[in-house]
Design a protein around this motif. Structure first.
Motif, short mmCIF file in Angstrom:
data_model
loop_
_atom_site.label_atom_id
_atom_site.label_comp_id
_atom_site.label_asym_id
_atom_site.label_seq_id
_atom_site.Cartn_x
_atom_site.Cartn_y
_atom_site.Cartn_z
N PHE A 207 0.87 -1.17 0.00
CA PHE A 207 0.00 0.00 0.00
C PHE A 207 0.90 1.22 0.00
CE2 PHE A 207 -2.83 3.30 1.25
CZ PHE A 207 -4.11 2.88 0.95
N LEU A 208 0.63 2.17 -0.90
CA LEU A 208 1.43 3.39 -1.03
C LEU A 208 0.62 4.56 -0.51
CD1 LEU A 208 2.64 1.33 -3.10
CD2 LEU A 208 3.37 3.31 -4.43
N LEU A 209 1.10 5.18 0.57
CA LEU A 209 0.39 6.26 1.23
C LEU A 209 1.22 7.53 1.24
CD1 LEU A 209 -1.85 7.45 3.06
CD2 LEU A 209 -0.72 6.33 5.00
N ALA B 154 -2.17 -3.20 -3.05
CA ALA B 154 -3.43 -3.21 -2.29
C ALA B 154 -4.18 -1.90 -2.42
CB ALA B 154 -3.14 -3.51 -0.83
N GLY B 155 -3.43 -0.80 -2.60
CA GLY B 155 -4.08 0.49 -2.75
C GLY B 155 -3.09 1.64 -2.66
N THR B 156 -3.59 2.83 -2.97
CA THR B 156 -2.81 4.06 -2.85
C THR B 156 -3.71 5.13 -2.26
OG1 THR B 156 -3.39 4.90 -5.05
CG2 THR B 156 -1.44 3.47 -4.91
N ALA B 157 -3.11 6.10 -1.61
CA ALA B 157 -3.90 7.19 -1.04
C ALA B 157 -3.00 8.38 -0.75
CB ALA B 157 -4.60 6.75 0.24
N THR B 158 -3.58 9.57 -0.79
CA THR B 158 -2.86 10.78 -0.39
C THR B 158 -3.20 11.10 1.06
OG1 THR B 158 -4.66 12.17 -1.21
CG2 THR B 158 -2.84 11.72 -2.73
N ILE C 108 -6.82 1.01 5.19
CA ILE C 108 -5.81 -0.03 5.36
C ILE C 108 -6.44 -1.31 5.90
CG2 ILE C 108 -3.75 -0.67 6.72
CD1 ILE C 108 -2.91 2.33 6.47
N ALA C 109 -7.39 -1.17 6.81
CA ALA C 109 -8.07 -2.34 7.36
C ALA C 109 -8.86 -3.09 6.27
CB ALA C 109 -9.00 -1.92 8.49
N LYS C 110 -9.43 -2.33 5.33
CA LYS C 110 -10.21 -2.95 4.25
C LYS C 110 -9.32 -3.63 3.22
CE LYS C 110 -14.10 0.30 4.52
NZ LYS C 110 -14.82 1.41 3.82
N ARG D 285 -2.60 -0.38 15.24
CA ARG D 285 -3.90 -0.32 14.57
C ARG D 285 -3.88 -0.93 13.18
NH1 ARG D 285 -6.86 4.18 16.08
NH2 ARG D 285 -8.48 3.30 14.74
N MET D 286 -2.76 -1.52 12.79
CA MET D 286 -2.63 -2.06 11.44
C MET D 286 -2.17 -3.53 11.51
SD MET D 286 -0.91 1.25 9.50
CE MET D 286 0.44 1.48 10.68
N PRO D 287 -3.02 -4.43 11.95
CA PRO D 287 -2.62 -5.82 12.19
C PRO D 287 -2.19 -6.60 10.95
CG PRO D 287 -5.01 -5.57 12.38
CD PRO D 287 -4.44 -4.20 12.32
#
Length: 281
Positions: free
Chosen positions: A125-127, A151-155, A184-186, A211-213
């Motif tokens: 995941f790129l944040l 898995a995903g990206t977000a700003t 991130i949980a999703k 919070r990020m298991p």
């Protein structure tokens, strides 16, 4: 709602972790004396584990920042892997008897993690970064590793340094963080790359690590997304081998001159002064 503080107990008993590497200390901050191959083995072990491991890429600017930022210093000293990212560290280390064998840059370690994720069927995941940059970086990684699972990206919005100094009390940062944690949980990534810039990215990872298991490795990557996206050209191989990437960055970004002066002049002077004081006591 509970937010995790620096006193949170961290997991140092992971049986998948390799033997602790030798460490050197610069300005009170520990740095692991690892080679590229040893770092690769360490990250592979982290990916096999069941807990989050934070990686930091420590350069001169990190060390100078940590002198006036106790929270950041604590994060650096409790990181699961702290690699030397700066040729100046290696040169000065030799001069003062604190040898570090190899420089390991954030972008090189990012490529290692991408390759390992691809080979082991893990996801990234790129944040962070400016709008659209994380997506472009993800496309670049996917082009290099076609079967890599992104898995995903977000700003993430930009906040002032003062806001970050009081992270747990800043409602805006907390609200944005909760939104990110939900995403991130999703998506359940195995590796999280965070590009907020230092020290924000490293403090954020540490603050929310419990919070990020799903995340096994989390690393702050600074401007790596911009390099991957093609917005910022990396120095030619010759510059990299000679350890003068800073000169290339100065050519491309003249506004960075103060940051470069801090790394090339302020840092060694500060370190030698500190070393002299320690020898007298």
């Amino acid at each position: 709602m509970v937010y995790y503080k620096q006193t949170e107990v961290r997991n140092f008993c992971d049986t998948n972790r390799l033997a602790m590497p030798k460490q050197q200390h610069f300005l009170g901050i520990k740095i692991d004396d690892v080679t590229y191959d040893e770092a690769l083995l360490q990250t592979a072990a982290f990916l096999r584990s069941t807990s989050l491991h934070q990686i930091v890429t420590v350069g001169p600017e990190f060390l100078l920042e940590s002198r006036g930022n106790a929270r950041f210093a604590d994060v650096l000293n409790h990181a699961d892997l702290s690699v030397p990212d700066g040729i100046g560290l290696l040169i000065i280390g030799r001069l003062i008897g604190k040898k570090l064998r190899q420089r390991i840059t954030g972008i090189d370690l990012t490529m290692v993690l991408a390759r390992q994720a691809d080979e082991q069927g893990k996801s990234l995941f790129l944040l962070g970064g400016n709008p659209g940059v994380a997506e472009s970086a993800a496309c670049a990684l996917h082009a290099r590793f076609p079967t890599l699972h992104i898995a995903g990206t977000a700003t993430f919005p930009m906040f002032s340094r003062d806001a970050w100094n009081n992270l747990s009390e800043n409602k805006d940062i907390i609200a944005e963080s909760e939104r990110m944690l939900e995403t991130i949980a999703k998506t359940q990534p195995d590796i999280l790359l965070v590009a907020f810039g230092a020290p924000q990215q490293d403090i954020w990872i540490d603050a929310f690590r419990q919070r990020m298991p799903s995340v096994h490795i989390a690393m702050g990557v600074g401007g790596t997304f911009d390099v991957l996206a093609g917005n910022l050209r990396r120095a030619p191989a010759t510059f990299q081998k000679l350890g003068i990437e800073w000169l290339w960055r100065l050519f491309l970004q003249p506004k960075r001159i103060w940051r470069i002066l801090r790394a090339t002049i302020v840092f060694p002077v500060t370190l030698f002064i500190e070393q002299s004081k320690n020898q007298k006591t």
